[in-house]
Motif scaffolding. Sequence first.
Motif, PDB file in Angstrom:
ATOM      1  N   ASP A   1      35.015  68.763  46.376  1.00 18.03           N
ATOM      2  CA  ASP A   1      36.274  69.332  46.855  1.00 18.03           C
ATOM      3  C   ASP A   1      36.380  70.844  46.689  1.00 18.03           C
ATOM      4  OD1 ASP A   1      37.437  66.989  47.827  1.00 18.03           O
ATOM      5  OD2 ASP A   1      38.012  66.367  45.806  1.00 18.03           O
TER       6      ASP A   1
ATOM      7  N   MET B   1      36.112  74.758  47.566  1.00 15.61           N
ATOM      8  CA  MET B   1      36.352  75.424  48.844  1.00 15.61           C
ATOM      9  C   MET B   1      35.056  76.004  49.416  1.00 15.61           C
ATOM     10  SD  MET B   1      39.443  74.939  49.722  1.00 15.61           S
ATOM     11  CE  MET B   1      39.992  73.504  48.778  1.00 15.61           C
TER      12      MET B   1
ATOM     13  N   THR C   1      39.955  78.532  56.182  1.00 21.64           N
ATOM     14  CA  THR C   1      40.478  77.240  56.611  1.00 21.64           C
ATOM     15  C   THR C   1      41.918  77.048  56.176  1.00 21.64           C
ATOM     16  OG1 THR C   1      39.704  76.176  54.578  1.00 21.64           O
ATOM     17  CG2 THR C   1      38.177  76.215  56.454  1.00 21.64           C
TER      18      THR C   1
ATOM     19  N   ALA D   1      42.860  74.499  54.561  1.00 25.79           N
ATOM     20  CA  ALA D   1      42.767  73.952  53.206  1.00 25.79           C
ATOM     21  C   ALA D   1      42.689  75.062  52.165  1.00 25.79           C
ATOM     22  CB  ALA D   1      41.547  73.036  53.096  1.00 25.79           C
ATOM     23  N   ARG D   2      41.871  76.078  52.420  1.00 23.16           N
ATOM     24  CA  ARG D   2      41.750  77.151  51.427  1.00 23.16           C
ATOM     25  C   ARG D   2      43.020  77.983  51.364  1.00 23.16           C
ATOM     26  NH1 ARG D   2      39.397  82.521  50.619  1.00 23.16           N
ATOM     27  NH2 ARG D   2      38.877  82.630  48.391  1.00 23.16           N
TER      28      ARG D   2
ATOM     29  N   ILE E   1      45.639  70.824  46.994  1.00 30.96           N
ATOM     30  CA  ILE E   1      44.337  70.241  47.296  1.00 30.96           C
ATOM     31  C   ILE E   1      44.410  68.724  47.234  1.00 30.96           C
ATOM     32  CG2 ILE E   1      41.928  70.088  46.587  1.00 30.96           C
ATOM     33  CD1 ILE E   1      42.272  72.917  45.408  1.00 30.96           C
TER      34      ILE E   1
ATOM     35  N   GLY F   1      41.580  66.206  48.590  1.00 30.63           N
ATOM     36  CA  GLY F   1      40.342  66.084  49.324  1.00 30.63           C
ATOM     37  C   GLY F   1      39.634  64.780  49.082  1.00 30.63           C
TER      38      GLY F   1
ATOM     39  N   THR G   1      41.566  67.020  55.821  1.00 30.78           N
ATOM     40  CA  THR G   1      41.226  68.360  55.351  1.00 30.78           C
ATOM     41  C   THR G   1      40.217  69.005  56.292  1.00 30.78           C
ATOM     42  OG1 THR G   1      40.328  69.642  53.515  1.00 30.78           O
ATOM     43  CG2 THR G   1      39.411  67.441  53.840  1.00 30.78           C
TER      44      THR G   1
ATOM     45  N   ASN H   1      38.329  71.499  55.024  1.00 32.74           N
ATOM     46  CA  ASN H   1      37.448  72.167  54.069  1.00 32.74           C
ATOM     47  C   ASN H   1      36.003  71.739  54.340  1.00 32.74           C
ATOM     48  OD1 ASN H   1      36.509  73.628  51.850  1.00 32.74           O
ATOM     49  ND2 ASN H   1      36.820  71.900  50.460  1.00 32.74           N
TER      50      ASN H   1
ATOM     51  N   ASN I   1      32.758  71.806  53.800  1.00 37.88           N
ATOM     52  CA  ASN I   1      31.806  72.279  52.788  1.00 37.88           C
ATOM     53  C   ASN I   1      30.544  71.438  52.690  1.00 37.88           C
ATOM     54  OD1 ASN I   1      32.611  69.931  51.526  1.00 37.88           O
ATOM     55  ND2 ASN I   1      33.573  70.923  49.762  1.00 37.88           N
TER      56      ASN I   1
ATOM     57  N   THR J   1      32.764  68.596  57.470  1.00 39.92           N
ATOM     58  CA  THR J   1      32.956  67.662  56.376  1.00 39.92           C
ATOM     59  C   THR J   1      33.146  66.292  57.008  1.00 39.92           C
ATOM     60  OG1 THR J   1      34.206  67.201  54.360  1.00 39.92           O
ATOM     61  CG2 THR J   1      35.457  68.107  56.211  1.00 39.92           C
TER      62      THR J   1
END
Length: 475
Positions: free
Chosen positions: A61, A63, A85, A87-88, A99, A101, A123, A125, A127, A141
Amino acid sequence: MSIVSGTRTDQRLGFADQTEEVRVAALAVSGEVPAWLTGGLVRVTPAQMDFERRSVTHWFDGMAMLNRFGFDGGAVSYASRFLDTDARRAALASGGAAINGFATDPCRTLFQRVQSTFRPDLTDNANVNLTRLGDEYLAMTETPIPVRFDPETLETLGHDQGAAAFGQLTTAHPHHDPERGELVNFAAHLGRKSEYRVYARRSSTESRTLATMPVREPAYMHSFALTPRFAVLLENPFTVNPLRLAFGGRSFIHNYRWKPELGVRIHAFSRATGALHRSWTADPFFVFHTINAFEDGGDLVVDLCAHADASIIDLLNLDGLRAGTNAPQEAQPLRLTLPLAGGAVGSRRLADVDLELPRIDYRRRNGRDYRYAYGVSSGGSPFLKSLVKLDVTDGTHVVWDEPNAWAGEPVFVPRVGGDGPDGEDDGVVLSVVLDAAAGRSFLLVLDAQTFQEIARAEAPHHIPFGFHGQYFSAA
């Protein structure tokens, strides 16, 4: 809990935040980087775990930050930049409270304040992995809203919404089909009648459904396999009631339940007709990553990295990783043999070594018989550490290892214009390695045939451990 960079000589530094965004025109290089490398290795990593009010609870999870090693005539540049993003932004605005995630629950006392600017169910995010779709570059993701980015500047360019129509959950491991010019993936559509959907995309606006399958309790599937004739889904015995996901009020993965009595259910769908060719059931295990799949006579062969069960997910919680207290659960390279005409699943271990984050000569060998796989092994260490080159035909393997060095996913890059003795390992292997004693990372370049170091380029700081990356050629 934060970790001060440079104070650890073990793997724990790899889970420390790295929030500095930098550009370095030329890194210090030892050895000789092949001049035919003219593109860039771009990796995505969870780079920020700690915020003003709290930290994420799971490694998955953190960032997303992009890291790029660029190649030009033997010189190596470096750049790092966060994905910009939703999310961030929400995490920064709420001090981490927003958060929600893969395995981090939202802070209930503060969540309502940021709910209007953050969608905890989907989300963005991104990553986990990177890919290319036509002329666009995507960070991904396991939700169907990948993030577009510039592979040179690493600038965030907005969302790609083209996959959202196929379901709420997907994978960050799509397959390229160069013959059809498509990117193939699957999604789980959740609703009153849930189903799996295998789909293909030619661009951000052009897509089609290849196959569907109804499912009552979808399984968690991180990846799948593809051959010229079949799309192969492997259902982990780790399933969820869709209503629990919708109303359970927990993070995504904490709604799933381990049910070993189900075994691993494997489904091969015809890519030509969409029909289910056959299903098989193997003894229970848990798989994040397939290695490759191909047909061998009357059998469908699927190679993968098998964990004993889904407890590997809890072993990757951030507190345990930072404390160094989580015992490793090793993944075994496993070959499944699936009779296309029907019959029992055959299973054998490919080698006496643990292996994760597997890569192959993807462009030329994916979906076809192959010889070499590259991966990362713990070798009994508390985390993934050593690089491995595995000959899947006889189980022999070669290891690269160095004291205080913790290697990341190996990325094979075929040599331009080369074909070697059999064409498959003529190239280099690239890996981002943490030198824990020095408190920084370096790019390692191995000759893929000998698996010996030919060069390394020193990054200006430590790069947190990540999952996947891609080499994007300049040609």
